[in-house]
Design an enzyme around this catalytic site. Structure first.
Site, PDB file in Angstrom:
ATOM      1  N   GLU A 297       0.828  -1.196   0.000  1.00  0.00           N
ATOM      2  CA  GLU A 297       0.000   0.000   0.000  1.00  0.00           C
ATOM      3  C   GLU A 297       0.871   1.258   0.000  1.00  0.00           C
ATOM      4  O   GLU A 297       0.592   2.229  -0.671  1.00  0.00           O
ATOM      5  CB  GLU A 297      -0.896  -0.027   1.233  1.00  0.00           C
TER       6      GLU A 297
ATOM      7  N   ASN B 181       1.536  10.232   7.304  1.00  0.00           N
ATOM      8  CA  ASN B 181       2.944  10.518   7.053  1.00  0.00           C
ATOM      9  C   ASN B 181       3.729  10.719   8.349  1.00  0.00           C
ATOM     10  O   ASN B 181       4.943  10.527   8.364  1.00  0.00           O
ATOM     11  CB  ASN B 181       3.069  11.727   6.118  1.00  0.00           C
TER      12      ASN B 181
END
Lengths: 379, 336
Positions: free
Chosen positions: A245, A362
Site C-alpha cells: 500500500e 505521514n
C-alpha cells in the site's frame, strides 16, 4: 546501470499502448466513488479483464500475463499516459492480492483470485475503526469461535472503508484472542459483505462522493476458510499488505509522471495566470515526479535482485503523497478563480489531501523511516 | 533495465571510498588544500587512476564513463576532499588534448580547477596549476589558463577549507570553442557537483544520526524524540530521491541521451536543494554543538552550501528545465 528496455519489454509497451488507445473511453467516466460511476467503472474493469490487462503481473491461470515487475511498471506508465479510468478494483488487486499470494491457501488463491481479476468480487479494506486509526493495533472488532458451526462470529465496526458501499467483500483484521494485547491475537478475515449480520452505510468524502463506508458486524458468521494466514497472525499478514500500500503497487510512478506532464500543459496553456514563481513550482514538481520514477527503478532492481526493501516503502509513501499535494496546489493556483469549479484538478486536489492520511499517516511513516531506516531509538 | 551499479562500478566505488576513508579524515579537510596530507590524498587518487577515469585508454586513461564517475564523486563529496576534484576528474578530460598537459594530469603533477563563470574566483586555488575559464551554461569558449606565475589573492570565505582565491594574469594556452566539448564539460561539471552534494548530504546525515543516538536529554537519547525523527526522516527523503536522479543523469551522459541536459539539470537542482535542507535539519538536530568550528559538521555543511551554488543553483537549473519544457523561462539559463 542499464536504463534501456529490452525488445520484449518494448513490444509489451507497444501492445499495451495500442490496446489502451483503442479502448479507453473517449469521455471520462463519472467518478468511481459514486454508485453510478462505480457501475461504469466495472464495465471498464471487465473490458480490461477480457483482454487480460486487469492484472498483468499475475499468473495466466488467474487472468494475468505473468508480466515481470518491469512490465507492470511499463503498463502503469501507459495506463496513466492514456488517461485511462481510475481502478475501482485497486484495493483488491493491489492490496489483498499480494497478501493472498504470500499467505493464502491454494484453495483460497484458486477461488478468490480469478474472481477478483474479473471484477466479480470487489474487495474493500476493513482495518481502521473509530478507535483504531494510526494506532491500528488498538483494533477492538472481535471474532469469537463458534466450534459447533465450524467458524467465527464477527462483531464490531470498521470505518473509512473506501468504496465499501459498492464492494462485495471485505478483508479485515479482527481480534481472536481477547487476552492478547495490541498486535498479538489478531486474525485476518475475508468476509462477504452479504453475510447475515453485516451492515454497510456509505458516507461522503470531502469531495461529496460516497467514497467512504462504515461497516457494522453483529454476530456475523464466517467459516474457517475465511481466515487468511494463521490464527492470531493477522498483524504479520496485514503488514505484508501495508508494504504494498505504501510502496510500489498502490502508487506507481506513471501516475505522477502523467500528472506532472498535465501540470506542465496547464501552465503552458495558461500563460496569463502563470508567473515566474508558479513556473518554478511547476518545474520543481515535474523534477520530483522524475525523481520518484528513478527511485522506483532502483527499488524494482532491488526487488528483482532479492534485496529486501523493507521499511523503505515508507519513503515512497511520504514522497508521492507530498508530491501529489504540491502538484495539485500549483494547479489550483494556475487555475485562479476557475479552481473553485468542480473539475478533475479540483477533485484531484481534494483527493491529494487524503494522501498523507491514508495508508498510514505521514507522521507514522516518518517514525518508521527514522526508526527502521535510520536506526533511531524507538523510546 | 537495471538501475544499480555493476560489479566493476561497485569495485571502483569501494576502493575510492576506502582511500578517502583513510586519507581524507576531517583532520585532512582542516589541514586544507596546500597541506602535505592533501598532496598524499591526491597522489593516492592518481595511483588509482582517478584523474584518467574519463580519459580514453589510448590516451593513457581508464576509458570509463559517467556511470563510474558518479559514485566516485559521491565519495569525494562525502569526504569533503579539499581539492578541485570535480574539475580535474570530470571537467578537464577532453579539454587538454591540444595543450600537451593532459599527460601531466594523468601523472598527477598537475591539478585542474574550473571557473565556468569566468570571474577569477577559484576554489582550492592554491593547488590549481591549470584553470578552465568560461563555458557557462555549456556554450561559449573555455580558455585553458596556465597559472604558473599568475596572481593569487586569498579571499575571506564562508568555508575556510575551500581555499578560495581570486586568480588573475595567468597565461592562456588554449581556447576551446568546439560546442560539443564545451557542452560536455559543463554538463560534467554540473553532474559532478550534484554527485558531490549527494555525498555531502549523506555524510551530514550519518554524523547526525550517530550523534542523536548518543546525546541524552531528559534521560533519553534525543533521537527518540519524534520531532528529531521527523527532521531526519525528511532530510533522508530529500537525499534518497535526489540520489537516483544523479545516477540517471550520469547514465544519460554516458549513453549520449539527447535529453541529458535536462536530466543533469534535474539532478543538480534536486541535489542542491537536498543538501541545503539536510544541512539545516542536521544542524538543528545537533543543537549548539554543531554551531561551532570545533565540530566537524561545519566542514560538510559549508562545502555543501558552496557546491549547491556552483555550476548553477537549483533555481537556475529549474529555469533551464522550464525552457526545455516549453514554459516561459525568466533567467539567464541556456536553451537546451
Amino acid at each position: 546501470m542499464d536504463l534501456s528496455w529490452s525488445d520484449s519489454e518494448q513490444a509489451f509497451r507497444a501492445e499495451a499502448r495500442d490496446w489502451l488507445a483503442g479502448h479507453v473511453p473517449a469521455r471520462p467516466l463519472p467518478s468511481g466513488d459514486t454508485a453510478e460511476g462505480f457501475a461504469a467503472h466495472l464495465e471498464w474493469e471487465r473490458a480490461l479483464h477480457a483482454d487480460r490487462w486487469s492484472v498483468v503481473s499475475w499468473p495466466e491461470a488467474y487472468g494475468g500475463r505473468d508480466a515481470s515487475l518491469w512490465e507492470w511498471l511499463i503498463f502503469e506508465e501507459e495506463y496513466y499516459r492514456a488517461g485511462a479510468p481510475q481502478r475501482v478494483t485497486q484495493n483488491g488487486i493491489f492490496l489483498l492480492a499480494p497478501t493472498l499470494f504470500a499467505f493464502g491457501s491454494r484453495q483460497q488463491q484458486d477461488t478468490l483470485l480469478p474472481r477478483m481479476a474479473a471484477a466479480q468480487d470487489l474487495w474493500c479494506q476493513g482495518w481502521s475503526e473509530p478507535g483504531a486509526g494510526s494506532d491500528l493495533a488498538g483494533i477492538r472488532s472481535a471474532a469469537v469461535r463458534d466450534e459447533q458451526a465450524g467458524g467465527w462470529r464477527l462483531s464490531g465496526q470498521k470505518t473509512w472503508t473506501t468504496r465499501g458501499a459498492f464492494c462485495t467483500h471485505l478483508f479485515g483484521l479482527f481480534r481472536t484472542d481477547p487476552q492478547a494485547q495490541r498486535h498479538h491475537g489478531l486474525t485476518y478475515f475475508l468476509v462477504p459483505l452479504d453475510t447475515e449480520g453485516v451492515t454497510v452505510r456509505g458516507f461522503d468524502r470531502l469531495d461529496g462522493d460516497e467514497g467512504f463506508a462504515e461497516v457494522f458486524f453483529t454476530d456475523a458468521f464466517v467459516p474457517d476458510s475465511a481466515v487468511l494466514g494463521g490464527l492470531n497472525e493477522g498483524w504479520k499478514v496485514a503488514m505484508a499488505t501495508t508494504g504494498s500500500e505504501r510502496g510500489l503497487t498502490l502508487r506507481s510512478p506513471g501516475r505522477f509522471l502523467q500528472a506532472a506532464d498535465r501540470l506542465v500543459e496547464l501552465a503552458a496553456s495558461n500563460p496569463e495566470s502563470s508567473t515566474p514563481v508558479l513556473t518554478d513550482r511547476v518545474v520543481r514538481s515535474w523534477m520530483q515526479a522524475q525523481a520518484y520514477q528513478q527511485f522506483t527503478l532502483a527499488q524494482v532492481t532491488d526487488i528483482v535482485e532479492e534485496r529486501p526493501t523493507g521499511a523503505r516503502s515508507s519513503l515512497n509513501k511520504v514522497y508521492w503523497s507530498e508530491l501529489d499535494i504540491e502538484l495539485h496546489e500549483t494547479a489550483m493556483e494556475l487555475l485562479g478563480p476557475d479552481a473553485q469549479l468542480d473539475s478533475d484538478w479540483s477533485r484531484g486536489f481534494q483527493f491529494s489531501l487524503a494522501g498523507p492520511i491514508y495508508a498510514g499517516t505521514n507522521e507514522i511513516q516518518r517514525n518508521i523511516i527514522a526508526e527502521r531506516v535510520l536506526g533511531l531509538p524507538r523510546k | 533495465m537495471r538501475f544499480a551499479l555493476t560489479t566493476e562500478q561497485q569495485e571502483l566505488h569501494q576502493v575510492v571510498a576506502q582511500l578517502l576513508g583513510d586519507a581524507c579524515t576531517p583532520d585532512v579537510v582542516r589541514a586544507g588544500t596546500g597541506s602535505p596530507q592533501a598532496d598524499r590524498l591526491y597522489a593516492g587518487l592518481v595511483d588509482l587512476g582517478a584523474t584518467g577515469l574519463l580519459v580514453d585508454e589510448e590516451a593513457g586513461g581508464l576509458g570509463l564513463d559517467e556511470n563510474y564517475l558518479v559514485p566516485v564523486l559521491v565519495e569525494i563529496g562525502r569526504a569533503a576532499a579539499p581539492l578541485p576534484l570535480v574539475d580535474t576528474l570530470a571537467v578537464a578530460p577532453g579539454l587538454l588534448s591540444a595543450t600537451g598537459r593532459a599527460e601531466d594530469v594523468l601523472a598527477g603533477t598537475v591539478c585542474v580547477a574550473a571557473d565556468p563563470v569566468g570571474n577569477g574566483l577559484v576554489r582550492f586555488g592554491s593547488r590549481a596549476d591549470l584553470l578552465l575559464q568560461g563555458g557557462w551554461g555549456g556554450s561559449g569558449v573555455i580558455r585553458v589558463v596556465d597559472l604558473a606565475g599568475a596572481q593569487r589573492e586569498p579571499q575571506a570565505a564562508v568555508d575556510p577549507a575551500a581555499d578560495l582565491q581570486r586568480i588573475s594574469f595567468g597565461t592562456i594556452i588554449a581556447e576551446i570553442d568546439d560546442p560539443a566539448l564545451v557542452r560536455t564539460a559543463w554538463l560534467r561539471g554540473v553532474l559532478g557537483s550534484a554527485a558531490e552534494l549527494v555525498g555531502l548530504s549523506r555524510r551530514m546525515l550519518d554524523l547526525t544520526v550517530g550523534y542523536v543516538k548518543e546525546r541524552q536529554q531528559f534521560g533519553v537519547p534525543i533521537g527518540s524524540f519524534q520531532a528529531v525523527k521527523h527532521h531526519l526522516a525528511s532530510a533522508l527523503l530529500a537525499v534518497e530521491f535526489a540520489a537516483p536522479t544523479v545516477s540517471a543523469a550520469g547514465y544519460a551522459l554516458a549513453t549520449g541521451d539527447e535529453q541529458a541536459s535536462v536530466a543533469v539539470a534535474t539532478a543538480k537542482a534536486l541535489a542542491s536543494d537536498a543538501a541545503v535542507q539536510v544541512a539545516r535539519a542536521t544542524l538543528q538536530c545537533h543543537g549548539a554543538i554543531a554551531y561551532t568550528t570545533e565540530y566537524d559538521w561545519q566542514l560538510f555543511a559549508k562545502r555543501a552550501w558552496a557546491v549547491a551554488a556552483q555550476w548553477g543553483t537549483a533555481a537556475w537549473h529549474r529555469d533551464a528545465v522550464a525552457r526545455a519544457l516549453g514554459l516561459p523561462a525568466s533567467g539567464t539559463s541556456p536553451a537546451h
